[in-house]
Design an enzyme around this catalytic site. Structure first.
Site, PDB file in Angstrom:
ATOM      1  N   HIS A 131      61.650  27.186  24.044  1.00  0.00           N
ATOM      2  CA  HIS A 131      60.604  28.116  23.606  1.00  0.00           C
ATOM      3  C   HIS A 131      60.117  28.874  24.845  1.00  0.00           C
ATOM      4  O   HIS A 131      59.140  28.499  25.476  1.00  0.00           O
ATOM      5  CB  HIS A 131      59.462  27.372  22.925  1.00  0.00           C
ATOM      6  CG  HIS A 131      59.676  27.173  21.464  1.00  0.00           C
ATOM      7  ND1 HIS A 131      59.672  28.209  20.559  1.00  0.00           N
ATOM      8  CD2 HIS A 131      59.927  26.053  20.744  1.00  0.00           C
ATOM      9  CE1 HIS A 131      59.902  27.749  19.346  1.00  0.00           C
ATOM     10  NE2 HIS A 131      60.068  26.440  19.427  1.00  0.00           N
ATOM     11  N   ASP A 141      56.303  28.696  19.782  1.00  0.00           N
ATOM     12  CA  ASP A 141      55.736  27.390  19.445  1.00  0.00           C
ATOM     13  C   ASP A 141      54.217  27.451  19.439  1.00  0.00           C
ATOM     14  O   ASP A 141      53.559  26.862  18.568  1.00  0.00           O
ATOM     15  CB  ASP A 141      56.241  26.316  20.412  1.00  0.00           C
ATOM     16  CG  ASP A 141      56.060  26.698  21.881  1.00  0.00           C
ATOM     17  OD1 ASP A 141      55.877  27.893  22.199  1.00  0.00           O
ATOM     18  OD2 ASP A 141      56.111  25.792  22.741  1.00  0.00           O
ATOM     19  N   TYR A 156      65.170  46.523  15.599  1.00  0.00           N
ATOM     20  CA  TYR A 156      63.835  46.583  15.019  1.00  0.00           C
ATOM     21  C   TYR A 156      63.227  47.978  15.159  1.00  0.00           C
ATOM     22  O   TYR A 156      63.465  48.668  16.150  1.00  0.00           O
ATOM     23  CB  TYR A 156      62.914  45.579  15.705  1.00  0.00           C
ATOM     24  CG  TYR A 156      63.349  44.135  15.567  1.00  0.00           C
ATOM     25  CD1 TYR A 156      64.204  43.735  14.546  1.00  0.00           C
ATOM     26  CD2 TYR A 156      62.910  43.171  16.465  1.00  0.00           C
ATOM     27  CE1 TYR A 156      64.599  42.418  14.407  1.00  0.00           C
ATOM     28  CE2 TYR A 156      63.290  41.849  16.337  1.00  0.00           C
ATOM     29  CZ  TYR A 156      64.140  41.475  15.310  1.00  0.00           C
ATOM     30  OH  TYR A 156      64.528  40.169  15.190  1.00  0.00           O
ATOM     31  N   GLU A 206      47.746  26.178  27.833  1.00  0.00           N
ATOM     32  CA  GLU A 206      47.293  25.745  26.511  1.00  0.00           C
ATOM     33  C   GLU A 206      45.803  25.988  26.302  1.00  0.00           C
ATOM     34  O   GLU A 206      45.329  25.997  25.155  1.00  0.00           O
ATOM     35  CB  GLU A 206      47.633  24.267  26.312  1.00  0.00           C
ATOM     36  CG  GLU A 206      49.140  24.030  26.225  1.00  0.00           C
ATOM     37  CD  GLU A 206      49.521  22.562  26.136  1.00  0.00           C
ATOM     38  OE1 GLU A 206      48.741  21.730  26.681  1.00  0.00           O
ATOM     39  OE2 GLU A 206      50.569  22.244  25.538  1.00  0.00           O
TER      40      GLU A 206
END
Length: 403
Positions: free
Chosen positions: A111, A116, A307, A384
């Protein structure tokens, strides 16, 4: 309905604090996904982890058929509009070298773009909002999407009905390792580019390297194309527009004394508007074919559409900024002066629903800004501590749009 100053003023307090209470859940899910990354459209372990994280919540859940997507709908206490929140789930084909104690356990997969974290933040936002159903007039669609990294996962989910609840607004947050933790970078209009793949096969006539006059060498033709393509951009696209064409691979021949019959080019074309995209598709094709002819060769040119441009709605972006300033503080929001030339398949949603994508900073404070590994690096590390900001902004957007 748009997010207005009045709807933002009515947001309940304590969203960021509530997101911090959920932080152990958010981190646990993120680390579970980080240890077991999966690629593409089929992510069975990731899907199952998301379903476990949502278990027990008052959600209507549907899983995908053509891909392992999860669509979860939270119905409020009263009728009203629908808002969609997206989190992508897939990883990248990179061997991890981050040094994390929860690093990838799958060889060659990690990741590296923070999906994630997106998934974990969205799952916690669903839990936070489920506890506040009485404040929701309408519904919230949580779009857990596989296949963002080049597999058109959003398009698969649209084909399978993720927009069937008729959302009036759609939002996505994308974490980034190069922006300070907790900052939200935003911009109306184009924020990310359309990205198309260029493939050219130049065919000449092979021969011995000692006698090029008896062959028709495709290598000089291919080399001329590369230089000419850069000139083409500056002569066909105005300076007020943006376009990037990169030839990232050239392959020809097998040994030193043989002139090959073919040479192949591969690259990417990135643009910020459909008119420029259309113009360059035609101009690049003509350039490659005509250059090949000038060298006595032929060229097969293929431009594979990727895209679309990721274009943020002006009013939806203004609403996102209002919410983020209320939830995180006015200093947390930073306007981006320019778009990024990367691409995002949330563009498929924004082509159909007014909405906005923004970047959430997650650069660890101990990392030198000049040395921070970017997204898609196999050494990237995300802070985090940024996760509660993402959870709270997601929740604030849903409540301001439906409250």
């Amino acid at each position: 309905m748009p997010i207005t100053p009045a709807s933002v003023a009515g947001l309940p307090g304590g969203l960021l604090e509530a997101a911090r209470v959920l932080q152990p859940r958010t981190v646990a899910l993120r680390r579970e996904l980080h240890r077991a990354p999966e690629l593409g459209l089929h992510l069975p372990r990731t899907r199952d982890a998301v379903l476990r994280a949502l278990d027990g919540l008052p959600l209507r859940i549907r899983t995908g058929g053509s891909c392992t997507s999860v669509t979860a709908v939270l119905d409020g206490d009263r009728p009203g509009p629908t808002v969609l929140l997206r989190g992508d789930m897939d990883a990248l084909p990179l061997p991890e070298d981050s040094g994390l104690d929860f690093a990838s356990g799958t060889d060659g997969v990690m990741h590296a773009c923070g999906h994630d974290a997106h998934t974990a933040m969205l799952a916690s936002a669903a839990r936070l909002l489920a506890d506040r159903r009485d404040r929701i007039a309408g519904r919230v669609v949580f779009m857990f999407q596989p296949g963002e990294e080049g597999f058109h996962g959003a398009r698969h989910m649209i084909d399978e009905g993720v927009l069937d609840e008729d959302p009036e607004l759609a939002y996505a947050l994308h974490i980034t390792s190069t922006v300070p933790t907790g900052q939200l970078h935003h911009r109306p209009g184009p924020i990310m580019a359309a990205a198309d793949v260029l493939r050219v096969r130049v065919t000449g006539r092979g021969g011995h390297a000692s006698a090029p006059q008896d062959a028709c060498d495709p290598v000089p033709a291919a080399a001329a194309m590369v230089g000419g393509l850069q000139t083409l951009l500056t002569r066909r696209v105005g300076p007020q527009e943006s376009a990037v064409l990169t030839v990232s691979r050239i392959e020809a021949g097998t040994t030193d004394n043989v002139i090959p019959e073919t040479a192949e080019l591969t690259g990417t074309l990135r643009t910020l508007s459909q008119p420029v995209r259309t113009l360059l598709h035609r101009a690049v094709t003509e350039h490659c074919r005509h250059t090949a002819l000038a060298y006595g060769c032929t060229a097969e040119v293929e431009i594979v559409p990727g895209y679309p441009v990721t274009r943020n709605d002006d009013r939806a972006t203004a609403g996102l900024v209002r919410v983020a300033e209320k939830v995180l503080g006015r200093g947390a929001c930073v306007a981006m002066p320019d778009p990024l030339m990367g691409s995002e398949d949330f563009s498929y949603v924004l082509d159909r629903v007014p909405g906005s994508l923004a970047f959430l900073g997650a650069r660890p404070p101990s990392v030198d800004p000049a040395l921070a590994p970017p997204n898609h690096s196999n050494r990237v590390v995300f802070d985090e501590a940024a996760f509660p900001a993402g959870v709270a902004v997601y929740a604030g957007l849903a409540l301001a749009a439906t409250g």
